[in-house]
Design a protein around this motif. Structure first.
Motif, PDB file in Angstrom:
ATOM      1  N   MET A  28       0.832  -1.209   0.000  1.00  0.00           N
ATOM      2  CA  MET A  28       0.000   0.000   0.000  1.00  0.00           C
ATOM      3  C   MET A  28       0.865   1.256   0.000  1.00  0.00           C
ATOM      4  O   MET A  28       0.545   2.237  -0.674  1.00  0.00           O
ATOM      5  CB  MET A  28      -0.937   0.020   1.210  1.00  0.00           C
ATOM      6  N   VAL A  31       2.227   1.949  -3.610  1.00  0.00           N
ATOM      7  CA  VAL A  31       1.292   2.547  -4.571  1.00  0.00           C
ATOM      8  C   VAL A  31       0.629   3.811  -4.035  1.00  0.00           C
ATOM      9  O   VAL A  31      -0.219   4.405  -4.698  1.00  0.00           O
ATOM     10  CB  VAL A  31       0.212   1.545  -5.044  1.00  0.00           C
ATOM     11  N   GLN A  33      -1.460   4.127  -1.480  1.00  0.00           N
ATOM     12  CA  GLN A  33      -2.841   3.869  -1.083  1.00  0.00           C
ATOM     13  C   GLN A  33      -2.990   4.081   0.421  1.00  0.00           C
ATOM     14  O   GLN A  33      -2.403   3.352   1.210  1.00  0.00           O
ATOM     15  CB  GLN A  33      -3.218   2.424  -1.437  1.00  0.00           C
ATOM     16  N   ARG A  78      -4.694  -7.877  -5.600  1.00  0.00           N
ATOM     17  CA  ARG A  78      -5.856  -7.034  -5.886  1.00  0.00           C
ATOM     18  C   ARG A  78      -5.467  -5.675  -6.464  1.00  0.00           C
ATOM     19  O   ARG A  78      -6.243  -5.043  -7.142  1.00  0.00           O
ATOM     20  CB  ARG A  78      -6.656  -6.835  -4.597  1.00  0.00           C
ATOM     21  N   HIS A  79      -4.277  -5.213  -6.208  1.00  0.00           N
ATOM     22  CA  HIS A  79      -3.877  -3.857  -6.593  1.00  0.00           C
ATOM     23  C   HIS A  79      -3.074  -3.841  -7.877  1.00  0.00           C
ATOM     24  O   HIS A  79      -1.936  -4.281  -7.925  1.00  0.00           O
ATOM     25  CB  HIS A  79      -3.121  -3.193  -5.445  1.00  0.00           C
ATOM     26  N   ARG A  80      -3.687  -3.297  -8.919  1.00  0.00           N
ATOM     27  CA  ARG A  80      -3.072  -3.245 -10.235  1.00  0.00           C
ATOM     28  C   ARG A  80      -1.762  -2.464 -10.243  1.00  0.00           C
ATOM     29  O   ARG A  80      -0.855  -2.782 -10.971  1.00  0.00           O
ATOM     30  CB  ARG A  80      -4.027  -2.608 -11.244  1.00  0.00           C
TER      31      ARG A  80
END
Length: 132
Positions: A28, A31, A33, A78-80
């Motif tokens: 996270m 990216v 997030q 799940r995270h592109r």
């Protein structure tokens, strides 16, 4: 809604980064997030509310809107933004995720567990010097 990641309230590794929530937190951060953390005790991990999120009563879990995931590899996938867009490169990256979780991690955890459970044995320090 910001995603919520569960983590140990009192981590067995005393914050050294070996707990599996660290993978998700690191991803996270990579990216950018934002996320929130729900700290859980070992007792809370056995309670119905946590077992509804993670059927094996472990960490991490991921909650975002109506989606709840468990297992760090599934959460990271799940995270592109973490994986290449090129299909071949993406497949290779996914292969490395599986390798990390099923080939690389088990002997590391076994070594750490042995150290934790057997460090009081007279032969432990002698054997350890041979491994370092």
């Amino acid at each position: 809604m910001r995603p919520i990641i569960t983590a140990f309230r009192d981590s067995p590794d005393r914050g050294q980064g070996l707990a599996r929530d660290m993978r998700v937190r690191w991803a996270m951060e990579e990216v950018g997030q934002p996320y929130d953390v729900r700290l859980v005790t070992f007792d809370e991990m056995r309670q119905p509310a946590h077992l509804a999120r993670h059927p094996f009563g472990q960490i991490p879990t991921w909650e975002e809107e109506r989606l709840t995931l468990f297992e760090s590899g599934a959460i990271v996938l799940r995270h592109r933004g973490l994986l290449p867009d090129d299909p071949g490169a993406r497949a290779c990256a996914i292969g490395w995720i599986f390798a990390a979780l099923s080939t690389i991690e088990p002997p590391i955890l076994e070594r750490e567990s042995a150290g934790y459970h057997e460090r009081d044995k007279p032969w432990f320090e002698e054997r350890r010097r041979g491994l370092d």
